[in-house]
Design a protein around this motif. Sequence first.
Motif, short mmCIF file in Angstrom:
data_model
loop_
_atom_site.label_atom_id
_atom_site.label_comp_id
_atom_site.label_asym_id
_atom_site.label_seq_id
_atom_site.Cartn_x
_atom_site.Cartn_y
_atom_site.Cartn_z
N MET A 165 0.84 -1.20 0.00
CA MET A 165 0.00 0.00 0.00
C MET A 165 0.87 1.25 0.00
SD MET A 165 -3.03 1.25 -0.03
CE MET A 165 -4.13 -0.09 0.42
N PHE A 166 1.02 1.95 -1.09
CA PHE A 166 0.38 1.67 -2.36
C PHE A 166 1.45 1.34 -3.40
CE2 PHE A 166 0.50 6.07 -1.07
CZ PHE A 166 1.34 6.65 -1.99
N SER A 167 1.06 1.00 -4.61
CA SER A 167 1.96 0.41 -5.60
C SER A 167 2.99 1.40 -6.14
CB SER A 167 1.12 -0.14 -6.76
OG SER A 167 1.94 -0.46 -7.87
N GLY A 168 4.27 1.07 -5.96
CA GLY A 168 5.35 1.89 -6.51
C GLY A 168 5.41 1.83 -8.02
N HIS A 169 5.14 0.65 -8.58
CA HIS A 169 5.11 0.52 -10.04
C HIS A 169 4.04 1.43 -10.65
CE1 HIS A 169 7.54 -3.06 -9.35
NE2 HIS A 169 7.73 -3.17 -10.66
N THR A 170 2.90 1.51 -9.97
CA THR A 170 1.81 2.34 -10.48
C THR A 170 2.17 3.82 -10.40
OG1 THR A 170 0.21 0.67 -9.78
CG2 THR A 170 -0.65 2.85 -10.28
N ILE A 171 2.95 4.20 -9.41
CA ILE A 171 3.44 5.59 -9.35
C ILE A 171 4.23 5.92 -10.61
CG2 ILE A 171 5.02 7.16 -8.16
CD1 ILE A 171 4.29 5.80 -5.55
N VAL A 172 5.15 5.02 -10.97
CA VAL A 172 5.96 5.24 -12.17
C VAL A 172 5.09 5.27 -13.42
CG1 VAL A 172 7.81 4.30 -13.60
CG2 VAL A 172 8.00 4.21 -11.10
N LEU A 173 4.23 4.28 -13.55
CA LEU A 173 3.34 4.22 -14.72
C LEU A 173 2.50 5.49 -14.84
CD1 LEU A 173 2.13 0.52 -14.47
CD2 LEU A 173 3.21 1.52 -16.49
N SER A 174 1.94 5.94 -13.73
CA SER A 174 1.02 7.08 -13.75
C SER A 174 1.75 8.39 -14.04
CB SER A 174 0.27 7.18 -12.41
OG SER A 174 -0.47 6.01 -12.16
N ILE A 175 2.84 8.63 -13.34
CA ILE A 175 3.55 9.90 -13.53
C ILE A 175 4.08 10.02 -14.95
CG2 ILE A 175 5.63 11.20 -12.88
CD1 ILE A 175 5.15 10.45 -10.01
N MET A 176 4.64 8.94 -15.49
CA MET A 176 5.15 9.00 -16.85
C MET A 176 4.02 9.12 -17.87
SD MET A 176 8.15 9.12 -15.92
CE MET A 176 8.74 9.57 -17.53
N TYR A 177 2.90 8.52 -17.57
CA TYR A 177 1.71 8.64 -18.43
C TYR A 177 1.22 10.08 -18.48
CZ TYR A 177 -3.26 8.07 -19.71
OH TYR A 177 -4.51 8.18 -20.30
N PHE A 178 1.06 10.68 -17.31
CA PHE A 178 0.60 12.07 -17.26
C PHE A 178 1.61 13.02 -17.88
CE2 PHE A 178 -1.69 10.58 -13.21
CZ PHE A 178 -2.82 10.23 -13.92
N ILE A 219 -5.45 3.18 -5.53
CA ILE A 219 -5.09 4.33 -4.69
C ILE A 219 -3.87 5.04 -5.26
CG2 ILE A 219 -4.14 4.96 -2.44
CD1 ILE A 219 -6.10 3.08 -1.16
N ALA A 220 -2.89 4.28 -5.74
CA ALA A 220 -1.69 4.90 -6.32
C ALA A 220 -2.06 5.75 -7.53
CB ALA A 220 -0.69 3.82 -6.72
N TYR A 221 -2.93 5.24 -8.38
CA TYR A 221 -3.33 6.00 -9.58
C TYR A 221 -4.10 7.25 -9.19
CZ TYR A 221 -5.60 7.29 -13.93
OH TYR A 221 -6.05 7.99 -15.02
N TRP A 222 -5.05 7.10 -8.28
CA TRP A 222 -5.86 8.26 -7.88
C TRP A 222 -5.00 9.33 -7.21
CZ3 TRP A 222 -10.04 4.55 -5.56
CH2 TRP A 222 -10.87 4.11 -6.60
#
Length: 295
Positions: A165-178, A219-222
């Motif tokens: 809680m919460f996903s570090g991979h999703t942090i990377v995916l989301s920030i680079m996506y945005f 939660i990481a994405y939001w």
Amino acid sequence: MAHLQLRKKKCILELVKLSIAFLCLSLSAFLNFFLLTIIHDIVPREPLPDLIFMLIPQQKWAWPVGDVLSTVNSVIGFAVVFLHKDRITILRRLFLLGSIMYGLRAVVMGVTFLPPSFHDRDQICLPQVNRTAMYGDEIMKRFLTYVVTLGLTSGQSKILCGDLMFSGHTIVLSIMYFTTLKYTPKGLFWLRYVVTPITFCGMLALVVSGGHYSIDVLIAYWLCSHVFWSYHQIFELPLQERKSQNLARMWWFWLVYWFEETVPPGALKNKWNWPFPGPLFMKELAKKCNKKLCQ
């Protein structure tokens, strides 16, 4: 001459800010690694129920897929930043956003311990150890391993478990996506149709693999979405208006205010240039791309 000296001082200041932002990101990441080395021996071992796990059997192959998609998303995002004329400002923002998110993650990891989500956790997770006189050596060994591998675990036979809680991979995916959405020239609008499936397939792979619960990824994405767009909204305002905005009450506002003081108000213009003196054909190519992509 005075103009050149002023410009030189500004460049030096921007590089100093960039270095400090990178240091903040490194400290946040290392804190996550360090907490994981300890949490691994604390978390319970019985996984929690999850809707995705009930519907789809966990797939081991999906975890390296998540790693690969995170890497691809990062390569695309950093390529966009590298070619952008305001690359230093954007890169600094990425470091600061990463610092905020991984700082939040460290707090959450340190107060609530979720059991590993793998069904075959005994085959995937390293065994827990008792706190003996040699425990400090074990912690240091684990920490250095994660620093060297930057937290990527797909090539390891067994891994530390508990950083959910919460996903570090999703942090990377989301920030680079945005980042790709925000800083890509208009002419490359189609790139969003490339990074969008990469991002969300990567998130799905993390859950299907059993590496994360669904709530970790959601939660990481939001949170990333909220912090990324709030950050840009407040710091695209004129300098004198920023302190009076409701968003100025966000806890991270004053932590990053100094970094954005010299950035002109408004959204950065998404234009490309080649950052090096040569080769000349690359500089000319960047100019031609600007004419086509920024129309």
